[in-house]
Design a protein around this motif. Structure first.
Motif, PDB file in Angstrom:
ATOM      1  N   LYS A 101     -20.767  46.681  10.354  1.00  0.00           N
ATOM      2  CA  LYS A 101     -19.594  46.773   9.486  1.00  0.00           C
ATOM      3  C   LYS A 101     -19.091  45.379   9.107  1.00  0.00           C
ATOM      4  N   LYS A 102     -19.092  44.458  10.064  1.00  0.00           N
ATOM      5  CA  LYS A 102     -18.681  43.081   9.780  1.00  0.00           C
ATOM      6  C   LYS A 102     -19.634  42.435   8.776  1.00  0.00           C
TER       7      LYS A 102
ATOM      8  N   GLN B  51     -10.227  33.873  -2.736  1.00  0.00           N
ATOM      9  CA  GLN B  51     -11.117  33.687  -1.599  1.00  0.00           C
ATOM     10  C   GLN B  51     -10.325  33.457  -0.315  1.00  0.00           C
ATOM     11  N   LYS B  52      -9.238  32.712  -0.407  1.00  0.00           N
ATOM     12  CA  LYS B  52      -8.386  32.496   0.776  1.00  0.00           C
ATOM     13  C   LYS B  52      -7.834  33.822   1.281  1.00  0.00           C
ATOM     14  N   GLU B  53      -7.401  34.679   0.359  1.00  0.00           N
ATOM     15  CA  GLU B  53      -6.893  36.003   0.750  1.00  0.00           C
ATOM     16  C   GLU B  53      -8.016  36.870   1.328  1.00  0.00           C
TER      17      GLU B  53
ATOM     18  N   LYS C 169     -11.359  41.545  13.390  1.00  0.00           N
ATOM     19  CA  LYS C 169     -10.622  41.682  14.656  1.00  0.00           C
ATOM     20  C   LYS C 169     -10.403  43.164  14.988  1.00  0.00           C
ATOM     21  N   PHE C 170     -10.015  43.938  13.980  1.00  0.00           N
ATOM     22  CA  PHE C 170      -9.819  45.368  14.209  1.00  0.00           C
ATOM     23  C   PHE C 170     -11.132  46.059  14.564  1.00  0.00           C
ATOM     24  N   ILE C 171     -12.196  45.752  13.816  1.00  0.00           N
ATOM     25  CA  ILE C 171     -13.503  46.355  14.082  1.00  0.00           C
ATOM     26  C   ILE C 171     -13.929  46.067  15.520  1.00  0.00           C
TER      27      ILE C 171
ATOM     28  N   ILE D 246      -8.641  35.947   4.907  1.00  0.00           N
ATOM     29  CA  ILE D 246      -7.620  36.550   5.780  1.00  0.00           C
ATOM     30  C   ILE D 246      -7.968  38.015   6.037  1.00  0.00           C
ATOM     31  N   TYR D 247      -8.321  38.746   4.971  1.00  0.00           N
ATOM     32  CA  TYR D 247      -8.730  40.142   5.113  1.00  0.00           C
ATOM     33  C   TYR D 247      -9.937  40.257   6.048  1.00  0.00           C
ATOM     34  N   ARG D 248     -10.975  39.445   5.796  1.00  0.00           N
ATOM     35  CA  ARG D 248     -12.200  39.498   6.604  1.00  0.00           C
ATOM     36  C   ARG D 248     -11.894  39.279   8.079  1.00  0.00           C
ATOM     37  N   ASP D 249     -11.081  38.277   8.365  1.00  0.00           N
ATOM     38  CA  ASP D 249     -10.772  37.955   9.758  1.00  0.00           C
ATOM     39  C   ASP D 249      -9.975  39.067  10.438  1.00  0.00           C
ATOM     40  N   LYS D 250      -8.998  39.617   9.728  1.00  0.00           N
ATOM     41  CA  LYS D 250      -8.191  40.702  10.316  1.00  0.00           C
ATOM     42  C   LYS D 250      -9.021  41.974  10.484  1.00  0.00           C
TER      43      LYS D 250
END
Length: 139
Positions: free
Chosen positions: A118-119, A84-86, A96-98, A89-93
């Motif tokens: 998409k988010k 979940q921690k990983e 940010k890109f989206i 990190i994926y969700r946040d990055k």
């Protein structure tokens, strides 16, 4: 016409990216659809509908994460916790890109709605994944 096109894109995106198509439509999706169904809805209002849906999916995600924390064996939960921690990190990055892509690279407010959708789908898919793990504990 413009709003109709956006609604069509959002719904197509939902069906293409939904992880569990066989499940009945979730109450969050139903509420989002009702929100979109308002007469003369603006792009900003549509975007707000999707943001509210994403926040609701996040609550569902947390609900199932917490349920799993009480039901899983400690060693299994520790692995889920690390996962979940990983994922966060994926969700946040990815978010940010989206945002960068659809708010700055693309032009036009209709892209803002696509970005928010998409988010939302990222959070929705993880919530449904955790729900599936929890429900599979009962079998």
């Amino acid at each position: 016409m413009k709003n109709t096109l956006i609604i069509l894109i959002v719904f197509l995106s939902n069906s293409l990216f939904s992880q569990n198509k066989s499940l009945q439509e979730n109450f969050i999706d139903i509420e989002e659809s009702k929100c979109f169904g308002k007469q003369d809805i603006s792009n900003a209002e549509m975007r707000e509908c999707t943001i509210i849906a994403r926040e609701s999916w996040d609550k569902e995600l947390n609900k199932y994460y917490n349920l799993l924390s009480t039901k899983l064996p400690k060693d299994a939960f520790e692995i889920l916790k690390a996962s979940q921690k990983e994922w966060i990190i994926y969700r946040d990055k990815e978010s940010k890109f989206i945002t960068k892509f659809y708010f700055e690279v693309k032009e036009g407010t209709m892209w803002y709605n696509i970005a928010e959708n998409k988010k939302k789908e990222i959070v929705k898919n993880r919530a449904l994944e955790l729900q599936m793990y929890f429900e599979n504990l009962e079998y």
